[in-house]
Design an enzyme around this catalytic site. Structure first.
Site, PDB file in Angstrom:
ATOM      1  N   ARG A   1      -5.829  -1.903  17.151  1.00 39.27           N
ATOM      2  CA  ARG A   1      -7.035  -2.523  17.729  1.00 39.27           C
ATOM      3  C   ARG A   1      -6.646  -3.516  18.803  1.00 39.27           C
ATOM      4  NH1 ARG A   1     -11.777  -1.694  14.193  1.00 39.27           N
ATOM      5  NH2 ARG A   1     -12.862  -3.027  15.663  1.00 39.27           N
TER       6      ARG A   1
ATOM      7  N   GLU B   1     -13.911  14.179  15.714  1.00 37.44           N
ATOM      8  CA  GLU B   1     -13.916  13.660  14.342  1.00 37.44           C
ATOM      9  C   GLU B   1     -15.311  13.116  14.085  1.00 37.44           C
ATOM     10  OE1 GLU B   1     -10.506  11.620  12.864  1.00 37.44           O
ATOM     11  OE2 GLU B   1     -11.706  10.322  11.577  1.00 37.44           O
TER      12      GLU B   1
ATOM     13  N   THR C   1     -15.441  -2.957  11.081  1.00 39.96           N
ATOM     14  CA  THR C   1     -14.768  -1.666  11.138  1.00 39.96           C
ATOM     15  C   THR C   1     -15.441  -0.884  12.258  1.00 39.96           C
ATOM     16  OG1 THR C   1     -14.200   0.323   9.882  1.00 39.96           O
ATOM     17  CG2 THR C   1     -16.311  -0.706   9.344  1.00 39.96           C
ATOM     18  N   THR C   2     -14.991   0.360  12.498  1.00 39.07           N
ATOM     19  CA  THR C   2     -15.549   1.122  13.608  1.00 39.07           C
ATOM     20  C   THR C   2     -16.973   1.545  13.278  1.00 39.07           C
ATOM     21  OG1 THR C   2     -13.305   1.913  13.946  1.00 39.07           O
ATOM     22  CG2 THR C   2     -15.034   2.997  15.209  1.00 39.07           C
TER      23      THR C   2
ATOM     24  N   GLU D   1      -5.212   5.974  16.561  1.00 37.53           N
ATOM     25  CA  GLU D   1      -6.610   5.675  16.913  1.00 37.53           C
ATOM     26  C   GLU D   1      -6.621   4.523  17.899  1.00 37.53           C
ATOM     27  OE1 GLU D   1      -8.596   6.689  12.566  1.00 37.53           O
ATOM     28  OE2 GLU D   1      -8.710   4.666  13.392  1.00 37.53           O
TER      29      GLU D   1
ATOM     30  N   ARG E   1      -5.647  -6.893  14.654  1.00 39.79           N
ATOM     31  CA  ARG E   1      -5.942  -7.561  13.370  1.00 39.79           C
ATOM     32  C   ARG E   1      -5.195  -6.927  12.208  1.00 39.79           C
ATOM     33  NH1 ARG E   1     -12.177  -5.729  12.634  1.00 39.79           N
ATOM     34  NH2 ARG E   1     -12.283  -6.547  14.729  1.00 39.79           N
ATOM     35  N   HIS E   2      -4.809  -5.651  12.341  1.00 31.15           N
ATOM     36  CA  HIS E   2      -3.978  -5.075  11.270  1.00 31.15           C
ATOM     37  C   HIS E   2      -2.704  -4.462  11.862  1.00 31.15           C
ATOM     38  CE1 HIS E   2      -6.642  -1.740  12.297  1.00 31.15           C
ATOM     39  NE2 HIS E   2      -7.652  -2.207  11.587  1.00 31.15           N
TER      40      HIS E   2
ATOM     41  N   HIS F   1     -14.302   8.228   7.631  1.00 33.41           N
ATOM     42  CA  HIS F   1     -14.855   6.878   7.551  1.00 33.41           C
ATOM     43  C   HIS F   1     -15.636   6.692   6.258  1.00 33.41           C
ATOM     44  CE1 HIS F   1     -16.153   2.888   8.595  1.00 33.41           C
ATOM     45  NE2 HIS F   1     -15.288   2.929   9.587  1.00 33.41           N
ATOM     46  N   GLY F   2     -15.093   5.824   5.416  1.00 38.12           N
ATOM     47  CA  GLY F   2     -15.766   5.458   4.175  1.00 38.12           C
ATOM     48  C   GLY F   2     -15.636   6.481   3.059  1.00 38.12           C
TER      49      GLY F   2
ATOM     50  N   ASN G   1      -4.786   6.886   6.416  1.00 39.42           N
ATOM     51  CA  ASN G   1      -4.824   5.748   7.332  1.00 39.42           C
ATOM     52  C   ASN G   1      -4.266   4.515   6.612  1.00 39.42           C
ATOM     53  OD1 ASN G   1      -5.866   3.292   8.471  1.00 39.42           O
ATOM     54  ND2 ASN G   1      -7.263   4.495   9.718  1.00 39.42           N
TER      55      ASN G   1
ATOM     56  N   ASP H   1      -3.901   1.380   7.887  1.00 32.73           N
ATOM     57  CA  ASP H   1      -4.274   0.102   8.532  1.00 32.73           C
ATOM     58  C   ASP H   1      -4.338  -1.067   7.553  1.00 32.73           C
ATOM     59  OD1 ASP H   1      -4.667   1.501  10.865  1.00 32.73           O
ATOM     60  OD2 ASP H   1      -6.859   1.356  10.836  1.00 32.73           O
ATOM     61  N   HIS H   2      -4.937  -0.797   6.384  1.00 32.26           N
ATOM     62  CA  HIS H   2      -5.232  -1.945   5.514  1.00 32.26           C
ATOM     63  C   HIS H   2      -4.049  -2.394   4.672  1.00 32.26           C
ATOM     64  CE1 HIS H   2      -9.037  -2.197   7.253  1.00 32.26           C
ATOM     65  NE2 HIS H   2      -9.316  -0.943   6.959  1.00 32.26           N
TER      66      HIS H   2
ATOM     67  N   ARG I   1      -0.707 -12.930   5.022  1.00 32.55           N
ATOM     68  CA  ARG I   1       0.318 -13.943   4.791  1.00 32.55           C
ATOM     69  C   ARG I   1       1.259 -14.119   5.977  1.00 32.55           C
ATOM     70  NH1 ARG I   1       1.033 -15.983  -0.573  1.00 32.55           N
ATOM     71  NH2 ARG I   1      -1.114 -16.449  -1.048  1.00 32.55           N
TER      72      ARG I   1
ATOM     73  N   GLY J   1      -8.678   5.957   4.692  1.00 36.94           N
ATOM     74  CA  GLY J   1      -7.823   4.783   4.601  1.00 36.94           C
ATOM     75  C   GLY J   1      -8.259   3.751   3.594  1.00 36.94           C
TER      76      GLY J   1
ATOM     77  N   HIS K   1      -4.705   2.608  13.486  1.00 38.39           N
ATOM     78  CA  HIS K   1      -5.578   2.156  14.572  1.00 38.39           C
ATOM     79  C   HIS K   1      -5.010   0.868  15.152  1.00 38.39           C
ATOM     80  CE1 HIS K   1     -10.047   1.043  15.719  1.00 38.39           C
ATOM     81  NE2 HIS K   1      -9.229   1.006  16.747  1.00 38.39           N
TER      82      HIS K   1
HETATM   83  N1  PXP Z   1     -11.389   7.871  11.193  1.00 40.82           N
HETATM   84  C1  PXP Z   1     -11.572   6.956  12.174  1.00 40.82           C
HETATM   85  C2  PXP Z   1     -11.720   7.434  13.572  1.00 40.82           C
HETATM   86  C3  PXP Z   1     -11.577   5.573  11.882  1.00 40.82           C
HETATM   87  O1  PXP Z   1     -11.776   4.679  12.862  1.00 40.82           O
HETATM   88  C4  PXP Z   1     -11.365   5.167  10.541  1.00 40.82           C
HETATM   89  C5  PXP Z   1     -11.329   3.706  10.223  1.00 40.82           C
HETATM   90  O2  PXP Z   1     -10.263   3.111  10.864  1.00 40.82           O
HETATM   91  C6  PXP Z   1     -11.161   6.154   9.576  1.00 40.82           C
HETATM   92  C7  PXP Z   1     -11.195   7.496   9.920  1.00 40.82           C
HETATM   93  C8  PXP Z   1     -10.891   5.806   8.148  1.00 40.82           C
HETATM   94  O3  PXP Z   1     -11.954   5.129   7.580  1.00 40.82           O
HETATM   95  P1  PXP Z   1     -11.777   4.452   6.154  1.00 40.82           P
HETATM   96  O4  PXP Z   1     -10.720   3.409   6.304  1.00 40.82           O
HETATM   97  O5  PXP Z   1     -13.116   3.900   5.872  1.00 40.82           O
HETATM   98  O6  PXP Z   1     -11.359   5.537   5.206  1.00 40.82           O
END
Ligand code: PXP
Length: 254
Positions: free
Chosen positions: A49, A155, A104-105, A74, A53-54, A198-199, A11, A13-14, A22, A220, A47
């Site tokens: 959103r 998931e 976050t989600t 996502e 935001r990202h 996630h995480g 992922n 996103d970040h 910036r 991510g 994702h």
């Molecule tokens: N899976 C889903 C459905 C998510 O919403 C996210 C966070 O955007 C992730 C996985 C990845 O989570 P993380 O960025 O904490 O690894």
């Protein structure tokens, strides 16, 4: 014990979060996606959103055009997101809950209470040839509801387990992991493909890779953070190695 190959979805996103800090074009999330694929990612997750935001709309289009591996989009179940997904045509869509104020989600989709709202999204996306997954808590009712709404994939939200590990609450972490283990087994019994995310970090990814029912991890935040120290290429390669190690240690063969 044999199981399908465990796929790694990265992922990005970040990378966009840092770019947006910036307001310019760098760092480019598409470049990160290409580098992650080069390092062994089996797919790219992003994702879009509601508040952008990202990831932004043009990122999604550029990712789809640039990458050779599946794009996992996502999104919240809204008409606007559905239109965008149908236009971009990613390989997969993961429906997630979204609250404007969350960082976050937080938590999984309410598939039980949201059945009537979610069902048309699942069927329209499926009709367009997009594989739909539901981002849910590791709970039996959410799994049954995902099946009944017509989604082929779930998931499992691993956030509570990873958080328990992070704060050093071993008993809670064990209970949370057992919940994930049971949900993964139920998913298989229901004929649902099972993903998780996630995480996750190297250690939690290694441990969860020992569950043979899980065939995809989406990761991510940790990878992008780790990239600051060791580079994205090395971070993805180490994650891949941790996952393979986890499968091997649990005696799971591809
Ligand atoms: N899976 C889903 C459905 C998510 O919403 C996210 C966070 O955007 C992730 C996985 C990845 O989570 P993380 O960025 O904490 O690894």
């Amino acid at each position: 014990m044999t199981a399908p190959k465990l796929r790694l979805g990265v992922n990005i996103d970040h990378v966009a979060t840092v770019r947006n800090a910036r307001g310019g074009a760098l760092p480019d999330p598409t470049r990160a996606a290409l580098m992650a694929i080069e390092a062994g990612a089996d797919g790219i997750t992003a994702h879009l959103r509601e508040d952008r935001r990202h990831i932004r709309d043009d990122d999604m289009a550029r990712l789809k055009a640039a990458i050779s591996k599946p794009l996992n989009f996502e999104m919240a179940a809204t008409e606007q997101m559905l239109d965008i997904a149908l236009r971009i045509k990613p390989r997969a869509v993961c429906l997630v809950p979204e609250k404007r104020t969350e960082r976050t989600t937080e938590g999984g989709l309410d598939v039980v209470g949201g059945h009537n709202h979610l069902a048309p999204f699942v069927s329209e996306l499926t009709r367009a040839g997009i594989r739909v997954s539901m981002f849910i808590e590791a709970a039996g009712e959410a799994l049954e509801a995902s099946k009944s709404v017509g989604a082929p994939v779930v998931e499992l939200h691993t956030g509570a387990w990873c958080h328990a590990r992070e704060i050093g609450d071993a008993a809670l972490a064990e209970r949370e992991f057992e919940r994930i283990r049971a949900a993964a087994a139920t998913a298989r019994a229901l004929g649902l493909e099972c993903h998780a995310g996630h995480g996750l970090d190297f250690d939690t990814a290694r441990q969860i890779s020992g569950l043979p029912e899980i065939v995809e991890l989406n990761i991510g935040h940790f990878l992008v953070g780790e990239a600051v120290f060791i580079g994205l290429d090395a971070a993805v390669r180490r994650m891949r190695a941790a996952m393979d190690e986890g499968r091997r240690a649990a005696g799971v063969k591809a």
